[in-house]
Structures are given as structure tokens and as C-alpha cells.
Design an enzyme around this catalytic site. Structure first.
Site, mmCIF file in Angstrom:
data_model
loop_
_atom_site.group_PDB
_atom_site.id
_atom_site.type_symbol
_atom_site.label_atom_id
_atom_site.label_comp_id
_atom_site.label_asym_id
_atom_site.label_seq_id
_atom_site.Cartn_x
_atom_site.Cartn_y
_atom_site.Cartn_z
ATOM 1 N N ASP A 61 21.868 77.774 48.874
ATOM 2 C CA ASP A 61 23.161 78.175 49.416
ATOM 3 C C ASP A 61 23.328 77.425 50.737
ATOM 4 O O ASP A 61 22.367 76.872 51.277
ATOM 5 C CB ASP A 61 23.183 79.686 49.642
ATOM 6 N N ASP A 260 20.882 83.802 51.021
ATOM 7 C CA ASP A 260 20.704 84.924 51.939
ATOM 8 C C ASP A 260 21.803 85.969 51.843
ATOM 9 O O ASP A 260 21.641 87.077 52.341
ATOM 10 C CB ASP A 260 20.640 84.404 53.385
ATOM 11 N N ASP A 264 24.862 85.888 46.850
ATOM 12 C CA ASP A 264 23.806 85.068 46.238
ATOM 13 C C ASP A 264 22.915 85.873 45.306
ATOM 14 O O ASP A 264 22.137 85.289 44.536
ATOM 15 C CB ASP A 264 22.930 84.428 47.322
#
Length: 390
Positions: A61, A260, A264
Site C-alpha cells: 500500500d 496499514d 487494506d
């Protein structure tokens, strides 16, 4: 002769116990998990460690993972007739209900200016895209360009601010008030200092493909991807699209997902190995992940991967050597060179030897220290594929 044959058979059976196979791998993997814990890496069992050692693709990410997740306001523009202070105050009020890691920056900015924030109502969050709701009776929508503008062209008053995001790692937040595009906010989010070295270390250890999948806008995403030399980058992705990207990569080769945020969590669960940046990340991502990084350092992802590779190598070494020695002892016993009593003692020596070897997983390689730094030189940048769907 019959007695002799019975003693030989008994000696062969004594030294033929599969203790090296039964003991070596569990001891090594438990040692690896313990070593990872000392580095601030929580592995949820030895299965996660073993799966991590097979990884060849890493998906990251962007915000809060590859980047710091904190930002500052760098550019701002409003539509004609819209008050800048009022637009920011309304945006800050709405962001109080957001789970995005940059929402707190907007809230702190408004409070630092002495602005009073109102309570948002009827809030609906589009994970990875933005948020909408009512503040003081006014309908607000804030997030990506596609969420707020759809396919509409960018008006002239917003083009300068949008251009300011093109040459830096920046996030563009678009705001509509009562259905009218009213403001654009540009917030810079710097790449973590340890990110280039961490990615370089992953490549050196055996990860052949590193990509980024993010819900942020394409301008900011591709700027970060180019600066880090990623193999590919996908922007403007919803949580469902992140899961789809993970599934596609997992079908090619073993894949880990590192993130995080709460958005996600589904992708972390879909990957062969999910790694959550748990120091500042959402609880949902930590619960969905197989491995949680408990310190706010991306280089711990590379450290976890290195630990998994070394642990698996030690486990395999212990198994092969242990079974090899047992095989040699069986041959010797079959020819009468080892008595049953001597065979029992020899087997215990072999067991102790493989256990001691497996315990090397508790410590790092010769000359290493806990928390060792990742390699300082990153791979040279490469162009990223900009095939963001949707």
C-alpha cells in the site's frame, strides 16, 4: 548367527528413528519466530514464517506504508465565491469520521487555526476513495477526483493546484459542497527514509517483483512509484480491486501484501502472507494479517523476510544432515559395526546435534546484530506500468 541377525536388526531399528525430521523443523521455526519477536515482528505461528520464505512478489500500500502517512498542506484552491476558511473547516469536520491516515492532519490543521469543527452526520465512507456526509445541514463529499468529479473535466480554477501535485509525492483531496465541486486540497506525504533500502534488501533476498496498489489518486501514486523504481503501480483502487490485484499476483507466484489501513484488511487476508504495519495501522489490518510489524519501520518487512529464509534453510539443513547421519548409522548397524546400545547412544547424539543446529535460528548470521540496518543502496528507478483500472 540368528542371534547376530537379531542384534543387527535391533541396532538398525534403534538408529532408524525419525527424530531429526520430527524435531529439527519445529525447533528451527520456533527459533525464527522468537528471533522475529525480538526485532518487533509478530508472526502468528510458524506457518506464517514458512509461507513468508516462499514469497517472490511483494505488494505494498502507499500511504502509511511506503510513505510516512503524515502530511502537510502544500496547495489549496476554491471555486469562485467559496470561502477558503469555510471550505477547510467543513472538510475538517467531515474528516473526523474518516479512517484515512491523513484525516487527522486536516483535523489538526483546523484546530491549530482555532476553528470549531462540527459533528458530521449520516456519514458514508468509500474505503480507498473518500467519504461523504452532512455537516451543518450541507451535503459534503471528499476524496479522489473520480469520486467527487466522476468523468467531469477539471475546472480552470483547480488546474494550478492539481498541477502542484504532479511533481511530488502528494495527495489530492477533492471536495464538493451540496453537489458542487468547491475545493481541492493538496497534501504532501513524504516517502519513508528507510523505504528505498528496505525494497533493495527485499530484491537482494529474492523478491523478484515489487508493486504498489493504492486507493490514492494516480498522480501521487505514480510519483512515488517512479521514485522507488517499482515494477508496477495501480492507483485509485477500491478495497475490492485491491483484493483482485492480490489474487492475480498470487496466481502467478507466492505473494505478500503489506498495508496499514482498515481498507487494506481484505487484501491482507487474500494474500499468501499478509503483513500489517501495526504501529500506527488499523486494528482490522492487524487482525487480518499473518504478520504484524510492531515498530514503525518498513525495514522490518525486509528483516522478517530474511529471517524466514534463514530459518527455512537451517530447518532443511538440520533435516537433511540428521536423516543422512541416521542413514549412515543404519548401514553401519546392518553390517554389525554398531550394537543396539551404541546405536541408542549414537541416535541421541544425532538428535542433540540437529536440535543445536536448529537453535541457530534464534540468532542472526555471524556478525549481525539485532535491528541491523538494511542495505543503503536502492535499485535504480524504473518506469512503472500505469495500467490502473477504473
Amino acid at each position: 548367527m540368528a542371534v547376530g541377525r537379531e542384534h543387527k536388526a535391533l541396532a538398525v531399528l534403534v538408529v532408524a528413528t525419525p527424530c531429526p525430521l520430527i524435531l529439527a523443523a519445529p525447533v528451527a521455526f520456533i527459533g525464527g519466530v522468537s528471533r522475529a519477536a525480538r526485532e518487533g515482528i509478530l508472526m502468528k505461528g510458524s506457518a506464517a514464517l514458512e509461507a513468508l520464505s516462499q514469497i517472490r512478489t511483494a505488494i505494498f500500500d502507499k500511504t502509511g506504508t511506503l510513505t510516512e502517512g503524515g502530511a502537510r498542506l502544500t496547495a489549496f484552491a476554491t471555486a469562485p465565491g467559496v470561502s477558503a476558511d469555510e471550505a477547510l473547516r467543513l472538510l475538517g469536520s467531515l474528516e473526523q469520521a474518516s479512517h484515512h491516515v491523513l484525516a487527522q492532519t486536516l483535523i489538526d490543521l483546523m484546530r491549530g487555526r482555532g476553528k470549531t469543527l462540527s459533528h458530521p452526520r449520516e456519514v458514508r465512507e468509500f474505503r480507498g476513495s473518500g467519504i461523504e456526509g452532512f455537516v451543518e445541514g450541507r451535503r459534503l463529499k471528499a476524496g479522489t477526483r473520480s469520486l467527487v468529479l466522476g468523468g467531469a473535466p477539471l475546472p480552470d480554477w483547480a488546474k494550478e493546484a492539481a498541477a502542484a501535485a504532479e511533481d511530488r509525492s502528494a495527495l489530492s483531496v477533492y471536495l464538493s459542497i451540496d453537489g458542487r465541486f468547491s475545493a481541492i486540497v493538496i497534501m504532501a506525504d513524504a516517502v519513508r527514509e528507510d523505504t528505498p533500502a528496505a525494497l533493495a534488501r527485499l530484491r537482494e533476498a529474492g523478491v523478484s517483483r515489487i508493486i504498489m496498489v493504492t486507493g490514492d489518486d494516480s498522480e501521487a501514486a505514480y510519483t512515488v512509484a517512479r521514485s522507488l523504481g517499482l515494477d508496477e503501480a495501480f492507483a485509485d483502487k477500491s478495497p475490492a480491486e485491491k483484493v483482485a490485484a492480490v489474487e492475480v499476483e498470487s496466481a502467478r507466484q507466492p505473494t505478500m501484501m503489506v498495508g496499514d489501513g482498515i481498507n487494506d484488511a481484505p487484501a491482507l487476508a487474500a494474500a499468501n502472507v499478509g503483513i500489517a504495519m501495526g504501529a500506527r495501522g488499523a486494528t482490522a489490518s492487524s487482525e487480518a494479517a499473518d504478520i504484524v510489524i510492531l515498530v514503525d519501520r518498513l525495514d522490518r518487512v525486509a528483516e522478517a523476510y530474511s529471517i524466514s529464509l534463514r530459518t527455512r534453510a537451517i530447518a532443511m539443513q538440520s533435516i537433511v544432515v540428521g536423516l543422512g547421519l541416521s542413514g549412515i548409522a543404519m548401514i553401519a548397524a546392518a553390517f554389525g559395526y554398531i550394537t543396539p546400545v551404541a546405536g541408542a547412544l549414537l541416535q541421541e547424539v544425532i538428535d542433540i546435534a540437529v536440535i543445536l543446529n536448529a537453535l541457530r535460528a534464534l540468532i542472526g548470521p555471524s556478525g549481525s546484530t539485532p535491528g541491523g540496518k538494511a542495505a543503503a543502496v536502492a535499485n535504480p528507478p524504473r518506469q512503472t506500468g500505469e495500467q490502473a483500472a477504473g
